[in-house]
Design an enzyme around this catalytic site. Structure first.
Site, PDB file in Angstrom:
ATOM      1  N   LYS A  13       0.791  -1.188   0.040  1.00  0.00           N
ATOM      2  CA  LYS A  13      -0.031   0.102  -0.157  1.00  0.00           C
ATOM      3  C   LYS A  13       0.856   1.259  -0.023  1.00  0.00           C
ATOM      4  O   LYS A  13       0.699   1.955  -0.728  1.00  0.00           O
ATOM      5  CB  LYS A  13      -1.065  -0.016   1.284  1.00  0.00           C
ATOM      6  CG  LYS A  13      -1.771  -1.070   1.374  1.00  0.00           C
ATOM      7  CD  LYS A  13      -2.814  -0.829   2.460  1.00  0.00           C
ATOM      8  CE  LYS A  13      -2.122  -1.132   3.815  1.00  0.00           C
ATOM      9  NZ  LYS A  13      -1.576  -2.347   4.237  1.00  0.00           N
TER      10      LYS A  13
ATOM     11  N   ARG B  90      12.045  -6.295   4.620  1.00  0.00           N
ATOM     12  CA  ARG B  90      11.783  -5.016   4.569  1.00  0.00           C
ATOM     13  C   ARG B  90      12.835  -4.210   5.341  1.00  0.00           C
ATOM     14  O   ARG B  90      12.949  -4.461   6.615  1.00  0.00           O
ATOM     15  CB  ARG B  90      10.176  -4.612   4.887  1.00  0.00           C
ATOM     16  CG  ARG B  90      10.124  -3.057   4.685  1.00  0.00           C
ATOM     17  CD  ARG B  90       8.574  -2.787   4.641  1.00  0.00           C
ATOM     18  NE  ARG B  90       7.895  -2.900   5.920  1.00  0.00           N
ATOM     19  CZ  ARG B  90       6.521  -2.603   5.951  1.00  0.00           C
ATOM     20  NH1 ARG B  90       6.148  -2.349   4.991  1.00  0.00           N
ATOM     21  NH2 ARG B  90       6.063  -2.707   7.316  1.00  0.00           N
TER      22      ARG B  90
ATOM     23  N   ARG C 233       0.102  -9.360  13.272  1.00  0.00           N
ATOM     24  CA  ARG C 233      -0.741  -8.333  12.560  1.00  0.00           C
ATOM     25  C   ARG C 233      -1.575  -8.736  11.299  1.00  0.00           C
ATOM     26  O   ARG C 233      -2.463  -8.263  11.090  1.00  0.00           O
ATOM     27  CB  ARG C 233       0.579  -7.375  11.894  1.00  0.00           C
ATOM     28  CG  ARG C 233       1.152  -6.875  12.914  1.00  0.00           C
ATOM     29  CD  ARG C 233       2.479  -5.737  12.510  1.00  0.00           C
ATOM     30  NE  ARG C 233       2.303  -5.225  11.373  1.00  0.00           N
ATOM     31  CZ  ARG C 233       3.327  -5.149  10.313  1.00  0.00           C
ATOM     32  NH1 ARG C 233       4.477  -5.519  10.846  1.00  0.00           N
ATOM     33  NH2 ARG C 233       3.211  -4.021   9.534  1.00  0.00           N
TER      34      ARG C 233
ATOM     35  N   ARG D 241      -8.990   0.831   9.523  1.00  0.00           N
ATOM     36  CA  ARG D 241      -8.774  -0.513  10.086  1.00  0.00           C
ATOM     37  C   ARG D 241      -9.736  -1.205  10.671  1.00  0.00           C
ATOM     38  O   ARG D 241      -9.613  -2.263  11.122  1.00  0.00           O
ATOM     39  CB  ARG D 241      -7.473  -0.388  10.588  1.00  0.00           C
ATOM     40  CG  ARG D 241      -6.094  -0.951   9.963  1.00  0.00           C
ATOM     41  CD  ARG D 241      -4.831  -0.608  10.822  1.00  0.00           C
ATOM     42  NE  ARG D 241      -3.854  -1.359  10.264  1.00  0.00           N
ATOM     43  CZ  ARG D 241      -2.549  -0.729   9.755  1.00  0.00           C
ATOM     44  NH1 ARG D 241      -2.555   0.427   9.577  1.00  0.00           N
ATOM     45  NH2 ARG D 241      -1.669  -1.675   9.652  1.00  0.00           N
TER      46      ARG D 241
ATOM     47  N   ARG E 242      11.949  -2.340  10.681  1.00  0.00           N
ATOM     48  CA  ARG E 242      11.103  -1.921  11.658  1.00  0.00           C
ATOM     49  C   ARG E 242      10.995  -2.686  12.910  1.00  0.00           C
ATOM     50  O   ARG E 242      10.917  -3.837  12.787  1.00  0.00           O
ATOM     51  CB  ARG E 242       9.702  -1.624  11.088  1.00  0.00           C
ATOM     52  CG  ARG E 242       9.391  -0.527  10.358  1.00  0.00           C
ATOM     53  CD  ARG E 242       8.126  -0.354   9.331  1.00  0.00           C
ATOM     54  NE  ARG E 242       7.098  -0.653   9.989  1.00  0.00           N
ATOM     55  CZ  ARG E 242       5.857  -0.508   9.527  1.00  0.00           C
ATOM     56  NH1 ARG E 242       5.723   0.025   8.374  1.00  0.00           N
ATOM     57  NH2 ARG E 242       4.730  -1.234   9.969  1.00  0.00           N
TER      58      ARG E 242
HETATM   59  P1  AMP Z   1       1.358   0.359   8.984  1.00  0.00           P
HETATM   60  O1  AMP Z   1       2.637   1.360   9.147  1.00  0.00           O
HETATM   61  O2  AMP Z   1       0.121   0.805   8.446  1.00  0.00           O
HETATM   62  O3  AMP Z   1       1.711  -0.940   8.820  1.00  0.00           O
HETATM   63  O4  AMP Z   1       1.115   0.631  10.534  1.00  0.00           O
HETATM   64  C1  AMP Z   1       1.895   0.263  11.739  1.00  0.00           C
HETATM   65  C2  AMP Z   1       1.385   0.128  12.877  1.00  0.00           C
HETATM   66  O5  AMP Z   1       0.756   1.428  13.143  1.00  0.00           O
HETATM   67  C3  AMP Z   1       0.134  -0.855  12.921  1.00  0.00           C
HETATM   68  O6  AMP Z   1       0.672  -2.251  13.122  1.00  0.00           O
HETATM   69  C4  AMP Z   1      -0.662  -0.408  14.051  1.00  0.00           C
HETATM   70  O7  AMP Z   1      -0.119  -0.637  15.385  1.00  0.00           O
HETATM   71  C5  AMP Z   1      -0.673   1.181  13.957  1.00  0.00           C
HETATM   72  N1  AMP Z   1      -1.774   1.639  13.007  1.00  0.00           N
HETATM   73  C6  AMP Z   1      -1.501   2.183  11.851  1.00  0.00           C
HETATM   74  N2  AMP Z   1      -2.747   2.636  11.359  1.00  0.00           N
HETATM   75  C7  AMP Z   1      -3.557   2.375  12.271  1.00  0.00           C
HETATM   76  C8  AMP Z   1      -4.935   2.474  12.427  1.00  0.00           C
HETATM   77  N3  AMP Z   1      -5.738   2.839  11.231  1.00  0.00           N
HETATM   78  N4  AMP Z   1      -5.543   1.902  13.360  1.00  0.00           N
HETATM   79  C9  AMP Z   1      -5.071   1.392  14.570  1.00  0.00           C
HETATM   80  N5  AMP Z   1      -3.583   1.299  14.581  1.00  0.00           N
HETATM   81  C10 AMP Z   1      -2.988   1.660  13.328  1.00  0.00           C
END
Ligand code: AMP
Length: 215
Positions: free
Chosen positions: A13, A126, A170, A87, A159
């Site tokens: 994404k 990654r 996740r 989400r 990360r």
């Molecule tokens: P991402 O970079 O989108 O994979 O997000 C990394 C982490 O940020 C996720 O595993 C969640 O812990 C938190 N996070 C990001 N977006 C959301 C969301 N919309 N709702 C809740 N937690 C989020």
């Protein structure tokens, strides 16, 4: 105009959203990036978010909804690509409400589809730049100099939430809380699905075609 890039962690994404931001007049809005920036700046919100993120859990709805509202409400005329939001069902409903308030709506929801094993493989390889957020894959797209960002010369690291154990958590959370939103969007007629395995540029061309078709 609001586009949602939907899909599990690791389907690409962020990569596709960055390309659309560069090539089209969209602004990439990633809740993960906003939260990581709060962590980097050591804000109260960042410290709270880190405790959830490191465990692979979702940050609470009110925090994430507040962050998105803050950005979107300040730029009501801008076109956004949402990456990693919504989400949960509560986030999807809140998004509809905030968009109605500023007189706009969702034009496309594109679900990027990648098998779980490929996701685990991708995410464990990654690496991200600590400063500019550029993303690399050690197998497909490694930095030219090991551990150093091609774009800005800062350090490139894994990360904290990209360990195999946390990735599996996740993915399970995605199936439980996020994937059900596909039905929420399917009934609006705005959902399209895209096979997101393969060449990044080819996937981007298909994505652009889908936006043209539906949008
Ligand atoms: P991402 O970079 O989108 O994979 O997000 C990394 C982490 O940020 C996720 O595993 C969640 O812990 C938190 N996070 C990001 N977006 C959301 C969301 N919309 N709702 C809740 N937690 C989020």
């Amino acid at each position: 105009m609001i586009i949602i890039l939907f899909g599990a962690p690791g389907v690409g994404k962020g990569t596709q959203a960055k390309l659309l931001q560069e090539r089209k007049s969209f602004r990439h809005l990633s809740t993960g990036d906003l939260l990581r920036s709060a962590i980097k700046n050591n804000t109260d919100l960042g410290r709270l978010a880190k405790s959830f993120m490191d465990k692979g859990e979702l940050v609470t709805d009110d925090v994430v909804i507040g962050l998105v509202r803050e950005v979107i409400s300040h730029s009501p005329n801008e076109s956004f690509i949402l990456d990693g939001f919504p989400r949960t069902h509560a986030q999807a409903v809140a998004l509809d409400v905030m968009l109605a308030e500023i007189g706009t709506g969702i034009s496309n929801v594109i679900n990027l589809m990648v098998p779980d094993e490929e996701i685990i493989h991708r995410l464990s390889q990654r690496r991200v730049c600590v400063t500019c957020g550029a993303t690399y894959n050690l197998l497909a797209n490694a930095p030219k100099k090991e551990g150093i960002c091609d774009a800005c010369g800062s350090e490139v690291v894994q990360r904290d939430d990209d360990s195999v154990e946390t990735i599996r958590k996740r993915l399970a959370l995605y199936l439980d809380k996020t994937a059900p939103l596909l039905n929420y969007y399917r009934i609006t007629g705005k959902l399209a699905e895209l096979d997101a395995v393969g060449d990044i540029e080819a996937i981007n061309s298909e994505l652009v075609q889908l936006l043209v078709k539906v949008g």
